[in-house]
Design a protein around this motif. Sequence first.
Motif, PDB file in Angstrom:
ATOM      1  N   ASP A   3     -43.156  54.630 -41.340  1.00  0.00           N
ATOM      2  CA  ASP A   3     -41.761  54.207 -41.400  1.00  0.00           C
ATOM      3  C   ASP A   3     -41.506  53.074 -40.412  1.00  0.00           C
ATOM      4  N   GLU A  47     -32.788  37.397 -43.083  1.00  0.00           N
ATOM      5  CA  GLU A  47     -32.310  38.775 -43.124  1.00  0.00           C
ATOM      6  C   GLU A  47     -31.932  39.311 -41.744  1.00  0.00           C
ATOM      7  N   ARG A  49     -33.878  39.800 -39.125  1.00  0.00           N
ATOM      8  CA  ARG A  49     -34.866  40.743 -38.603  1.00  0.00           C
ATOM      9  C   ARG A  49     -35.432  40.329 -37.241  1.00  0.00           C
ATOM     10  N   GLU A  59     -39.235  47.374 -36.394  1.00  0.00           N
ATOM     11  CA  GLU A  59     -38.158  47.923 -37.222  1.00  0.00           C
ATOM     12  C   GLU A  59     -38.439  49.395 -37.459  1.00  0.00           C
ATOM     13  N   ASP A  62     -34.944  53.854 -39.787  1.00  0.00           N
ATOM     14  CA  ASP A  62     -33.527  53.798 -40.161  1.00  0.00           C
ATOM     15  C   ASP A  62     -32.972  52.383 -40.158  1.00  0.00           C
ATOM     16  N   GLY A  63     -33.865  51.406 -39.978  1.00  0.00           N
ATOM     17  CA  GLY A  63     -33.438  50.016 -39.989  1.00  0.00           C
ATOM     18  C   GLY A  63     -33.130  49.436 -38.622  1.00  0.00           C
ATOM     19  N   THR A  64     -33.148  50.283 -37.587  1.00  0.00           N
ATOM     20  CA  THR A  64     -32.914  49.793 -36.232  1.00  0.00           C
ATOM     21  C   THR A  64     -33.975  48.776 -35.852  1.00  0.00           C
ATOM     22  N   LEU A  65     -33.544  47.667 -35.248  1.00  0.00           N
ATOM     23  CA  LEU A  65     -34.457  46.613 -34.833  1.00  0.00           C
ATOM     24  C   LEU A  65     -34.618  46.641 -33.320  1.00  0.00           C
TER      25      LEU A  65
END
Length: 204
Positions: A3, A47, A49, A59, A62-65
């Motif tokens: 993930d 995006e 990122r 990343e 949950d999409g947290t960077l």
Amino acid sequence: MTDLKLYSMPSSGNSYKVRLLLALLGRTVDTIDVEYEWESLTRAKAEGRLPFGKAPVLELGDGTLLPESNAILFWLGQGTRFVPLGALEQARMLSWMFWEQNQHEGVIAVRAALLKYPHRKAQATPERLAELLTSGHALLKVMEDHLSGRDWLVGGHVSLADLCLYAYTHTADTHGGFDLAPFPALRDWLGRIAALDGYVGLDA
């Protein structure tokens, strides 16, 4: 399956230190090359990122960077053998990691970059290279003196501090033109890290 996604520059020591820790932990990650793959870089920027405009960025599922190499190391290292248990030892580890970013990298990595990257050629004047060479050897001497009589930078075990400083130090001679011959303790320390189970090299 993983993930985690790592936006990485393959030639960068900052990206490498994250890949090295992930390998030593046996964790898999989807690596996205934003150095040589122009399309990937363009998409990552479009995006959002790369919050600080550069790699590495981790990343989470949950999409947290999470940007900045040493912050990523600290997050990944929580609860592992690479972070000392005591608060004082943790602080000592962090002090080496801060030193790496505000002292070591700005000399060791910069000289290598001036010699390697065509777009930095104009900055690679003989005077600048000589200045960096002198400063870099002084920084390597700091590490040599500290490592004399001990195996690791902090305490009796390998820590994030070692991995952090290994990234640019292990190529200081081949990439930056620094002479490591006068630093036997440092060279032994480099060998101990390269011998760790799960170790991967910069070009892996």
